[in-house]
Design a protein around this motif. Structure first.
Motif, PDB file in Angstrom:
ATOM      1  N   GLU A 173     -15.458  -3.142  -9.814  1.00  0.00           N
ATOM      2  CA  GLU A 173     -14.056  -3.073  -9.382  1.00  0.00           C
ATOM      3  C   GLU A 173     -13.761  -4.169  -8.357  1.00  0.00           C
ATOM      4  OE1 GLU A 173     -11.524   0.745  -8.767  1.00  0.00           O
ATOM      5  OE2 GLU A 173     -13.604   1.287  -8.318  1.00  0.00           O
ATOM      6  N   PHE A 174     -12.555  -4.684  -8.393  1.00  0.00           N
ATOM      7  CA  PHE A 174     -12.120  -5.501  -7.261  1.00  0.00           C
ATOM      8  C   PHE A 174     -10.607  -5.365  -7.087  1.00  0.00           C
ATOM      9  CE2 PHE A 174     -11.255  -8.933 -10.355  1.00  0.00           C
ATOM     10  CZ  PHE A 174     -10.116  -9.524  -9.817  1.00  0.00           C
ATOM     11  N   HIS A 175     -10.175  -5.601  -5.855  1.00  0.00           N
ATOM     12  CA  HIS A 175      -8.765  -5.478  -5.496  1.00  0.00           C
ATOM     13  C   HIS A 175      -8.261  -6.822  -4.985  1.00  0.00           C
ATOM     14  CE1 HIS A 175     -10.116  -1.309  -5.440  1.00  0.00           C
ATOM     15  NE2 HIS A 175      -8.851  -0.909  -5.443  1.00  0.00           N
ATOM     16  N   LEU A 176      -7.027  -7.134  -5.357  1.00  0.00           N
ATOM     17  CA  LEU A 176      -6.373  -8.336  -4.839  1.00  0.00           C
ATOM     18  C   LEU A 176      -5.313  -7.909  -3.840  1.00  0.00           C
ATOM     19  CD1 LEU A 176      -5.310 -11.519  -6.702  1.00  0.00           C
ATOM     20  CD2 LEU A 176      -3.630 -10.369  -5.270  1.00  0.00           C
ATOM     21  N   LEU A 177      -5.401  -8.440  -2.628  1.00  0.00           N
ATOM     22  CA  LEU A 177      -4.451  -8.136  -1.565  1.00  0.00           C
ATOM     23  C   LEU A 177      -3.582  -9.366  -1.306  1.00  0.00           C
ATOM     24  CD1 LEU A 177      -6.745  -6.040  -1.205  1.00  0.00           C
ATOM     25  CD2 LEU A 177      -6.553  -6.382   1.264  1.00  0.00           C
ATOM     26  N   MET A 178      -2.271  -9.166  -1.258  1.00  0.00           N
ATOM     27  CA  MET A 178      -1.368 -10.230  -0.835  1.00  0.00           C
ATOM     28  C   MET A 178      -0.847  -9.873   0.555  1.00  0.00           C
ATOM     29  SD  MET A 178       2.004 -11.887  -2.672  1.00  0.00           S
ATOM     30  CE  MET A 178       1.064 -12.664  -3.976  1.00  0.00           C
ATOM     31  N   THR A 263       2.399  -8.955  13.378  1.00  0.00           N
ATOM     32  CA  THR A 263       2.074  -7.907  12.408  1.00  0.00           C
ATOM     33  C   THR A 263       2.146  -8.498  10.999  1.00  0.00           C
ATOM     34  OG1 THR A 263       4.366  -7.125  12.154  1.00  0.00           O
ATOM     35  CG2 THR A 263       3.030  -6.109  13.893  1.00  0.00           C
ATOM     36  N   THR A 264       1.536  -7.798  10.067  1.00  0.00           N
ATOM     37  CA  THR A 264       1.521  -8.250   8.678  1.00  0.00           C
ATOM     38  C   THR A 264       1.805  -7.091   7.735  1.00  0.00           C
ATOM     39  OG1 THR A 264      -0.877  -7.899   8.560  1.00  0.00           O
ATOM     40  CG2 THR A 264      -0.123 -10.120   9.102  1.00  0.00           C
ATOM     41  N   SER A 265       2.233  -7.447   6.531  1.00  0.00           N
ATOM     42  CA  SER A 265       2.415  -6.460   5.462  1.00  0.00           C
ATOM     43  C   SER A 265       1.497  -6.857   4.311  1.00  0.00           C
ATOM     44  CB  SER A 265       3.866  -6.433   4.994  1.00  0.00           C
ATOM     45  OG  SER A 265       4.728  -6.088   6.060  1.00  0.00           O
ATOM     46  N   ILE A 266       0.992  -5.851   3.593  1.00  0.00           N
ATOM     47  CA  ILE A 266       0.003  -6.111   2.540  1.00  0.00           C
ATOM     48  C   ILE A 266       0.373  -5.360   1.263  1.00  0.00           C
ATOM     49  CG2 ILE A 266      -2.420  -5.876   1.854  1.00  0.00           C
ATOM     50  CD1 ILE A 266      -3.192  -6.093   4.799  1.00  0.00           C
ATOM     51  N   GLY A 267       0.371  -6.082   0.148  1.00  0.00           N
ATOM     52  CA  GLY A 267       0.532  -5.475  -1.169  1.00  0.00           C
ATOM     53  C   GLY A 267      -0.797  -5.517  -1.899  1.00  0.00           C
ATOM     54  N   LEU A 288       3.768  -5.834  -2.236  1.00  0.00           N
ATOM     55  CA  LEU A 288       4.090  -6.425  -0.930  1.00  0.00           C
ATOM     56  C   LEU A 288       5.572  -6.246  -0.612  1.00  0.00           C
ATOM     57  CD1 LEU A 288       3.423  -8.177   1.561  1.00  0.00           C
ATOM     58  CD2 LEU A 288       3.805 -10.192   0.125  1.00  0.00           C
ATOM     59  N   TYR A 289       6.417  -6.432  -1.614  1.00  0.00           N
ATOM     60  CA  TYR A 289       7.860  -6.256  -1.426  1.00  0.00           C
ATOM     61  C   TYR A 289       8.166  -4.822  -0.987  1.00  0.00           C
ATOM     62  CZ  TYR A 289      12.835  -5.916  -2.527  1.00  0.00           C
ATOM     63  OH  TYR A 289      14.187  -5.696  -2.450  1.00  0.00           O
ATOM     64  N   LYS A 290       7.452  -3.861  -1.567  1.00  0.00           N
ATOM     65  CA  LYS A 290       7.641  -2.458  -1.188  1.00  0.00           C
ATOM     66  C   LYS A 290       7.219  -2.222   0.260  1.00  0.00           C
ATOM     67  CE  LYS A 290       9.062  -0.182  -4.927  1.00  0.00           C
ATOM     68  NZ  LYS A 290      10.265   0.703  -4.935  1.00  0.00           N
ATOM     69  N   ALA A 291       6.069  -2.824   0.641  1.00  0.00           N
ATOM     70  CA  ALA A 291       5.585  -2.666   2.020  1.00  0.00           C
ATOM     71  C   ALA A 291       6.604  -3.229   3.009  1.00  0.00           C
ATOM     72  CB  ALA A 291       4.236  -3.364   2.180  1.00  0.00           C
ATOM     73  N   ASN A 297       4.511  -4.078   8.607  1.00  0.00           N
ATOM     74  CA  ASN A 297       3.332  -3.646   9.351  1.00  0.00           C
ATOM     75  C   ASN A 297       2.612  -2.489   8.635  1.00  0.00           C
ATOM     76  OD1 ASN A 297       1.446  -3.506  11.444  1.00  0.00           O
ATOM     77  ND2 ASN A 297       2.689  -2.072  12.619  1.00  0.00           N
ATOM     78  N   GLN A 298       2.503  -2.598   7.324  1.00  0.00           N
ATOM     79  CA  GLN A 298       1.856  -1.538   6.532  1.00  0.00           C
ATOM     80  C   GLN A 298       1.438  -2.101   5.179  1.00  0.00           C
ATOM     81  OE1 GLN A 298       5.012   1.236   4.694  1.00  0.00           O
ATOM     82  NE2 GLN A 298       6.021   0.436   6.528  1.00  0.00           N
ATOM     83  N   MET A 299       0.746  -1.245   4.408  1.00  0.00           N
ATOM     84  CA  MET A 299       0.317  -1.647   3.075  1.00  0.00           C
ATOM     85  C   MET A 299       0.998  -0.767   2.031  1.00  0.00           C
ATOM     86  SD  MET A 299      -1.748   0.983   1.739  1.00  0.00           S
ATOM     87  CE  MET A 299      -2.853   0.127   0.676  1.00  0.00           C
ATOM     88  N   PHE A 300       0.985  -1.261   0.793  1.00  0.00           N
ATOM     89  CA  PHE A 300       1.513  -0.491  -0.326  1.00  0.00           C
ATOM     90  C   PHE A 300       0.733  -0.878  -1.583  1.00  0.00           C
ATOM     91  CE2 PHE A 300       4.247   0.631  -3.850  1.00  0.00           C
ATOM     92  CZ  PHE A 300       4.807   1.853  -3.461  1.00  0.00           C
ATOM     93  N   GLY A 301       0.445   0.100  -2.427  1.00  0.00           N
ATOM     94  CA  GLY A 301      -0.200  -0.200  -3.695  1.00  0.00           C
ATOM     95  C   GLY A 301      -1.288   0.762  -4.078  1.00  0.00           C
ATOM     96  N   ILE A 302      -1.935   1.372  -3.085  1.00  0.00           N
ATOM     97  CA  ILE A 302      -2.962   2.381  -3.380  1.00  0.00           C
ATOM     98  C   ILE A 302      -2.806   3.549  -2.409  1.00  0.00           C
ATOM     99  CG2 ILE A 302      -4.684   0.842  -4.363  1.00  0.00           C
ATOM    100  CD1 ILE A 302      -6.047   0.728  -1.673  1.00  0.00           C
TER     101      ILE A 302
END
Length: 302
Positions: A173-178, A263-267, A288-291, A297-302
């Motif tokens: 498994e691998f995940h891609l983070l933007m 701060t950062t946002s992550i998709g 990322l757009y959702k975050a 200042n948060q993540m979205f996707g999992i």
């Protein structure tokens, strides 16, 4: 790390520091101190296996784009000086016209000579500009490192994802983070682009220091980074992302006595069999757009 490798790295650092000092008209303690701090951070975060990559040691502290810019300024100064000489000759010719009877053939000859010299200098300047543009293009095509942050660039990301996605039976498994820096335009507008560059280096250093040995970090463009987390499930992926968000939020960038809170946002997109680089990045971008929409200042996707 071998002793000879440390010597090689130290020599490169000293060479770039000497160039930096020589470029200044007067001594600048702040620039020297900033260079040494950034160099120390680069060395501390250096992964030993990278040293054997061709040209990696030379690229640690140098900036080929800066060299091209220096060459451009030197060429501009030379052309500008020649144009000024021609302008003075032009003024002298006009002055002579007022002091004596006009000798039309002689005057025409002088102006033709000035025009020829001017055309030659413009032609030479255009040739140099074309050559410099070609150098920049070649540099971008050959380099796998981002010149500012010293992490992998978009070209390296494309090569990596094409290789992974071409494997139809990936066994892990691998995940891609933007990752996108929140309100980065505001930082640039308020403090200037030099501070913006410091923020990008600051984020890159945190990512390098925090991620595991087998993970990959790329500068995707502007204020966006892409991170590949290899051999990891959703639960552990979420833990790493939470730690990244926390460390970036907690640490303050000190620049010219100002403490900048970043701060950062992550998709996040989990790789699926049949994914292409484009489809994988598109899902992460959508997350990322959702975050961002949910308050940053948060993540979205999992």
């Amino acid at each position: 790390m071998q002793k000879n490798e440390l010597i090689s790295i130290s020599n490169e650092m000293c060479k770039e520091l000497s160039l930096l000092i020589n470029q200044e008209e007067e001594g600048n303690k702040e620039k020297v101190a900033n260079f040494l701090l950034e160099s120390a951070q680069i060395i501390m975060n250096l992964k030993e296996e990278k040293i054997n990559e061709e040209g990696f040691t030379q690229s640690l502290f140098s900036n080929a784009y800066k060299d091209i810019a220096t060459q451009s300024l030197s060429s501009y100064a030379d052309t500008n000086e020649k144009i000024q000489k021609l302008t003075r000759l032009h003024e002298k010719t006009l002055s002579e016209c007022h002091e004596q009877h006009i000798d039309l053939p002689s005057l025409t000859s002088k102006f033709d000579e000035i025009q020829t010299h001017m055309s030659d200098e413009v032609k030479k300047a255009n040739e140099i500009i074309t050559e410099l543009i070609s150098k920049v293009k070649t540099l971008e095509e050959k380099s796998n490192l981002d010149s500012l942050t010293k992490i992998y660039n978009r070209r390296a990301l494309s090569t990596y994802l094409n290789k992974v996605c071409s494997n139809k039976k990936l066994s892990y498994e691998f995940h891609l983070l933007m990752l996108d820096i929140d309100d980065f335009k505001t930082v640039n507008d308020r403090y200037g682009h030099v501070t913006g560059d410091k923020v990008l280096i600051f984020i890159a250093n945190i990512l390098r220091q925090t991620l595991r040995e087998g993970d990959k970090v790329f500068r995707y463009g502007g204020e966006e980074f892409i991170i590949i987390l290899n051999r990891i499930d959703n639960e552990h992926c979420r833990l790493i992302i939470d730690r990244l968000l926390y460390l970036i939020r907690k640490n303050k960038l000190i620049y010219k006595k100002d403490s900048l809170g970043i701060t950062t946002s992550i998709g996040v997109a989990n790789y699926k069999n049949g994914d292409t680089p484009d489809s994988l990045i598109a899902r992460a971008d959508k997350a990322l757009y959702k975050a961002k929409s949910n308050g940053k200042n948060q993540m979205f996707g999992i």
